[in-house]
Enzyme design. Sequence first.
Site, short mmCIF file in Angstrom:
data_model
loop_
_atom_site.label_atom_id
_atom_site.label_comp_id
_atom_site.label_asym_id
_atom_site.label_seq_id
_atom_site.Cartn_x
_atom_site.Cartn_y
_atom_site.Cartn_z
N ASP A 169 8.16 -3.89 -38.41
CA ASP A 169 8.01 -4.45 -39.82
C ASP A 169 8.26 -3.55 -40.99
O ASP A 169 8.43 -2.36 -40.84
CB ASP A 169 6.39 -4.46 -39.82
CG ASP A 169 5.82 -5.68 -38.83
OD1 ASP A 169 6.67 -6.32 -38.31
OD2 ASP A 169 4.59 -6.01 -39.05
N HIS B 267 6.85 0.04 -36.92
CA HIS B 267 7.50 0.18 -38.31
C HIS B 267 8.53 0.99 -38.43
O HIS B 267 9.09 2.04 -37.90
CB HIS B 267 6.47 0.53 -39.17
CG HIS B 267 5.28 -0.34 -39.25
ND1 HIS B 267 4.07 -0.11 -38.20
CD2 HIS B 267 4.66 -1.19 -39.90
CE1 HIS B 267 3.22 -0.71 -38.45
NE2 HIS B 267 3.39 -1.54 -39.49
#
Length: 732
Positions: A99, A251
């Site tokens: 993300d 991430h």
Amino acid sequence: MASRTRRQGAAHGAPDGSPRRRLPMRLLLPMLLLVALVAMLMLRGYVHSEILADHRVQPEASTDKVPEKIIDGGPVIDTRSGRTTSLNVPDHRMVLTFDDGPDPTWTPKVLDVLKKHHAHAVFFVTGTMTSRYPGLVRRMVAEGHEVGLHTFNHPDLSYQSKKRIDWELSQSQLALAGAAGIRSSIFRPPYSSFADAMDNKSWPVTRYIGTKGYITVVNNTDSEDWRKPGVREIVRNATPKGGKGAIVLMHDSGGDRHQTVQALDTFLPRMQKQGYEFDNLTEALDAPSASTPVTGAELWKGKAWIFLVGASDGITGAMVVGLSVIGSLVIGRFVLMLVLSGAHARRVRRKDFSWGPPVTEPVTVLVPAYNEAKCIENTVRSLMASEHPVEVIVIDDGSGDGTARIVEAMGLPNVRVVRQLNAGKPAALNRGLANASHDIIVMMDGDTVFEPATVRELVQPFGDPRVGAVAGNAKVGNRDTLIGAWQHIEYVMGFNLDRRMYNLLRCMPTIPGAVGAFRRSALERVGGMSDDTLAEDTDITMAMHRDGWRVVYAEKARAWTEAPESVQQLWSQRYRWSYGTMQAIWKHRRAIVEKGPSGRFGRVGLPLVSLFMVLAPLLAPLIDIFLLYGVVFGPTEKTILAWLGVLMLQAVCAAYAFTLDRERLTPLISMPLQQILYRQLMYVVLLQSWITALTGGRLRWQKLRRSGQVATPGGVPTQRRRVAHEERESIR
């Protein structure tokens, strides 16, 4: 005194017969340039800051409206076409999801590790990061990874309107189309978690997203790498139990992700040995690809968007460099002015200071005049009150308002009128020089008045035989208006403080047309006044330097001039000054390579004038542009404090200048407003001058309207005396 060139021919009229006024191109271009720079900076701030983001993770709501099969279902939620279904990843298949990227530092490292271990993943990218780093998105697609949307600005969609949701999606797709030429149908909401965390706030968003053709992807395995718990802990959190399939949350942006990269390098081969395959989402689900090519207008809109974002980054980078340059110039100029102007004042105010033997012989004062009927009587009478013997020559340059007749009707001794056809100020001064009787020539404007001591103070430096010209202290006489007060600040701080500095450096750039004096022999050696530029006062001063003469500043030789009283007149005057200064610099550019004493101006003066009078004002708008940027995009408080710091530095410098000139500090109250309004006007004027110079345009003199209300302190303007006399006569 101003131009004499009249516009030839009638302007094209409007259909009703009235003249049609068009915005001049040389005025339109600087305005457009400033708007374009601001737009580029705003675009840069829009995609770099998170002004529209919402980092407040809202409290959880109840879940009674969320279907049980969603809460108990898998991490892939499909609400398209009225469906309410969810899917799990099959056993021994794993979908790594990343993300908040792409990040220029960590995304390439993540991609390198994935490529090393022949693994695929899904990158949920934000529109802002995609716009800034399109090459990384192209690499993701080229290496077989899947790209999904993670909104444009990363807001919590549970608390946004449908209009805002649509905007987030469309902007993200625009960036994705421009970066990689694709459109994606998978979406992950910011701040999402497991499917069982769906509540009454997030579920309506998920259903609405489905009506737009998107599949919502959450996760069922959180590596918690955002906590930076260590490589071992990240690997442990990301490992599913019992060989089950998983969608793992990681991430590749949002901070230091070195632990994530190291964990991947350990996690991938370990899980592959256990029989896991690392696939895209659609590969893991044996579904059609989530990405479709974009063509036509949509593709070109995306490419245009990416181009503009890249251009804004490049332009902003150049502007940051420019801001550093202007910051250094501003601070350097202030330091030089404060130190050198103080040294100059202490030097000339010493009791034992002398220019040389007192100058007592008569001088000739030249007053070029063109339509100065409202001012000329004030000017001549102030000269008749001089404490120094003077011969006054008024050169009427083809006036049509009776200027010459007014002077002749005064019948004053030692005052002569020389008439000529309209030929311009330099020609008028040369005509006066040819008719002068004395060896020292004082020049002034027809709208200026001298104090009784002005001429005496102005000519004393000629006691030094090396001095060829002297600059006087020009003061704004009509300072009772806001525009006048601003010009008063500019004259005292920007002009007279500068002259003190340049005097000490021996490179004075300009003898003001309102109050200056010259040796006749020096003028004749350089060929007299030239009409090569629109700044004949700067031109002649530079010529004096190149001929080896010293040019000095006489602070006590005060002259009171009438400054422009309207924005239009001020614009015309400063436009001519700026353009004329550029012309003079270009004309005397060879002074840089000249040697000997005459080359000092080229080595010191010309570079300083170019930096402080041309380059610095041109770059100065960056201060205010970045102020606007900081206020809008933050950090707002630091930006305002920085601007106030610059303003305080200018205020200190201005107060010092006013103190040196023995002026009241009251006008400085308007200085903050001057910085906001007046300075912006000067920016655009200088930009217009630059564009005129670069495009080879020609600028003509423009006559400024005068009111005749300026007088020496304690004096009464002739215009006002005339009105008072008429009132008394009417009473009788």
